[in-house]
Design a protein around this motif. Structure first.
Motif, PDB file in Angstrom:
ATOM      1  N   UNK A 114       0.661  -1.169   0.051  1.00  0.00           N
ATOM      2  CA  UNK A 114       0.307  -0.066   0.045  1.00  0.00           C
ATOM      3  C   UNK A 114       0.873   1.343  -0.011  1.00  0.00           C
ATOM      4  N   UNK A 115       0.078   2.313  -0.168  1.00  0.00           N
ATOM      5  CA  UNK A 115       1.016   3.772   0.081  1.00  0.00           C
ATOM      6  C   UNK A 115       1.323   3.862   1.555  1.00  0.00           C
ATOM      7  N   UNK A 116       2.294   4.811   2.098  1.00  0.00           N
ATOM      8  CA  UNK A 116       2.759   4.921   3.093  1.00  0.00           C
ATOM      9  C   UNK A 116       1.710   5.341   4.049  1.00  0.00           C
ATOM     10  N   UNK A 117       1.780   4.819   5.537  1.00  0.00           N
ATOM     11  CA  UNK A 117       0.922   5.292   6.382  1.00  0.00           C
ATOM     12  C   UNK A 117       1.264   6.857   6.974  1.00  0.00           C
ATOM     13  N   UNK A 118       0.446   7.456   7.347  1.00  0.00           N
ATOM     14  CA  UNK A 118       0.545   9.089   7.587  1.00  0.00           C
ATOM     15  C   UNK A 118       1.747   9.122   8.537  1.00  0.00           C
ATOM     16  N   UNK A 119       2.705  10.062   7.995  1.00  0.00           N
ATOM     17  CA  UNK A 119       3.730  10.336   8.474  1.00  0.00           C
ATOM     18  C   UNK A 119       3.890  11.862   8.805  1.00  0.00           C
ATOM     19  N   UNK A 120       4.841  12.177  10.012  1.00  0.00           N
ATOM     20  CA  UNK A 120       4.950  13.450  10.211  1.00  0.00           C
ATOM     21  C   UNK A 120       5.352  14.635   8.882  1.00  0.00           C
ATOM     22  N   UNK A 121       4.774  15.814   8.978  1.00  0.00           N
ATOM     23  CA  UNK A 121       5.396  16.496   7.568  1.00  0.00           C
ATOM     24  C   UNK A 121       6.617  17.075   7.753  1.00  0.00           C
ATOM     25  N   UNK A 122       6.983  17.217   8.907  1.00  0.00           N
ATOM     26  CA  UNK A 122       8.383  17.891   8.903  1.00  0.00           C
ATOM     27  C   UNK A 122       9.366  17.342  10.021  1.00  0.00           C
ATOM     28  N   UNK A 123      10.638  17.605   9.967  1.00  0.00           N
ATOM     29  CA  UNK A 123      11.673  16.776  10.800  1.00  0.00           C
ATOM     30  C   UNK A 123      11.279  17.539  12.360  1.00  0.00           C
ATOM     31  N   UNK A 124      11.001  18.546  12.511  1.00  0.00           N
ATOM     32  CA  UNK A 124      10.774  19.135  13.721  1.00  0.00           C
ATOM     33  C   UNK A 124       9.553  18.237  14.506  1.00  0.00           C
TER      34      UNK A 124
END
Length: 423
Positions: A227-237
């Motif tokens: 599948x597509x990636x699961x939800x991930x943080x938008x930024x490194x911070x």
């Protein structure tokens, strides 16, 4: 041919289509759920958490009163030797005692024990989360490896067939005097290379299927595309904040520091007295002379203070203080390590996505080039060896795209495991 190759790759990489009434293999989500229900490591982590919770109940119980009932009975012969005019007689000496004691002051021992047990619960819970995250990561890797291996077996199987045919044609042209023997030898070399690739792919498939079966308890048949990636943080911070708040390893080490601090408080509490209220009742029969009976009841306060221990308590305090310092140092080191891992994992996710995209473009281009070379060889514009090279490049590009898809989803779950996501 290029359109067929591109369509096969797109079908392999695309998300599964829901076909009503159609039978299908397991999805990645189903494989993860099966692994979490199947793995003995998860059961062991749950049991460890249960044991930690039981230790907390024990520590809290130290505040509660205790009640003790004791007694004895015997049969024998008592001879007072004529004292008080008593002679020898058969007796049945028996005693019974009930004692109740309530701690009033423990110098902080009980509170320190409770805090230490709470830290143990927190560490066990973090261990559960970490274990589940590592299992999810392993299953994701195994799932992708099964798909990749199956795709590679198909690719190299077709390459062997195509290379065999090209070699046959090269042999015919050599016999007819239309091509040199070099073409035949190079075709044989390409065929051997293709067979070696097929053998490696088949070996990888056996290993990947065994790993998947061991982790999930499922048969690795007809697995759905990744599948597509699961939800991930938008930024490194954002990723860094989430890791600092919930990373399992960091949570375990923080709990270890709290437990060490509680143990140090408990060691210092050994320098203080303990005070408790008690109530006792006892009955005695035939104990000192035949026919003796005695009943008693007592209430009061009991204190105990060890004023000299030969250095034992001070040694415990020094040991506990050193343990606190070591735990604090481990925590600082863990924070630096987690920060480095999050940065690396976050970048790995971005890199894997770009690599997957580039691999798809490379595959499409290689397939198009193969189709062009095939047409040029057919009309005599290029030799058969160019077709061998084009077949090899197209196969290599498609194999790279298959691996890139697995690398992409594994990188995503590796980042989630560092962030302490609960599965």
């Amino acid at each position: 041919m290029s359109q067929r190759r591109t369509a096969r790759l797109a079908l392999w990489l695309a998300a599964p289509l829901a076909l009503s009434g159609a039978a299908h293999g397991a999805t990645l989500e189903e494989a993860l759920a099966a692994a979490l229900a199947h793995a003995p490591e998860v059961a062991a982590a749950d049991a460890d958490a249960g044991a930690a919770s039981a230790r907390l109940d024990q520590a809290r119980a130290e505040h509660m009163p205790t009640a003790t009932l004791s007694g004895s009975i015997g049969y024998g012969r008592l001879d007072p030797g004529g004292f008080f005019g008593l002679s020898r007689a058969d007796v049945t000496p028996r005693t019974a005692q009930m004692a109740i004691e309530q701690p009033l002051f423990t110098g902080g021992r009980v509170g320190a024990g409770i805090d230490r047990a709470r830290a143990g619960v927190a560490a066990a819970d973090a261990g559960k989360t970490g274990m589940r995250s590592q299992l999810v990561l392993a299953v994701t890797q195994a799932y992708g490896d099964v798909l990749t291996a199956a795709h590679l077996v198909d690719l190299y199987g077709r390459l062997v067939s195509q290379t065999t045919e090209i070699g046959r044609q090269a042999q015919l042209k050599f016999r007819a005097g239309e091509s040199p023997s070099t073409d035949v030898a190079q075709a044989d070399a390409r065929l051997a290379e293709a067979r070696a690739g097929l053998a490696r792919a088949q070996g990888m498939q056996v290993s990947a299927q065994a790993r998947f079966r061991n982790l999930t308890g499922l048969e690795p048949a007809d697995l759905q595309p990744l599948p597509a990636n699961p939800p991930l943080p938008a930024s490194l911070d954002e990723a860094m904040d989430a890791a600092i708040e919930a990373n399992p390893m960091l949570a375990q080490i923080e709990a270890g520091l709290r437990g060490a601090q509680a143990a140090a408080r408990g060691a210092r509490a050994e320098l203080l007295p303990t005070v408790g209220a008690f109530a006792e009742a006892a009955t005695v029969r035939d104990q000192f002379f035949p026919g003796y009976r005695g009943d008693s009841a007592t209430v009061g306060i009991r204190a105990r203070w060890q004023i000299f221990s030969g250095g034992r308590v001070s040694g415990k305090v020094a040991e506990a203080d050193s343990t606190v310092l070591a735990a604090d140092a481990r925590l600082r080191a863990a924070r630096l390590q987690i920060a480095e891992q999050v940065i690396s994992a976050f970048q790995e996710v971005r890199t894997a996505q770009l690599v997957e995209q580039a691999a798809g473009e490379q595959t499409a281009a290689a397939a198009k080039a193969l189709d062009s070379v095939r047409q040029e060889v057919r009309v005599g514009m290029k030799p058969q060896l160019d077709l061998l090279d084009a077949e090899r490049e197209a196969t290599s590009a498609e194999a790279g795209a298959a691996r890139a898809s697995t690398d992409r989803i594994v990188a995503a779950y590796r980042l989630l495991s560092l962030l302490g996501r609960k599965f």
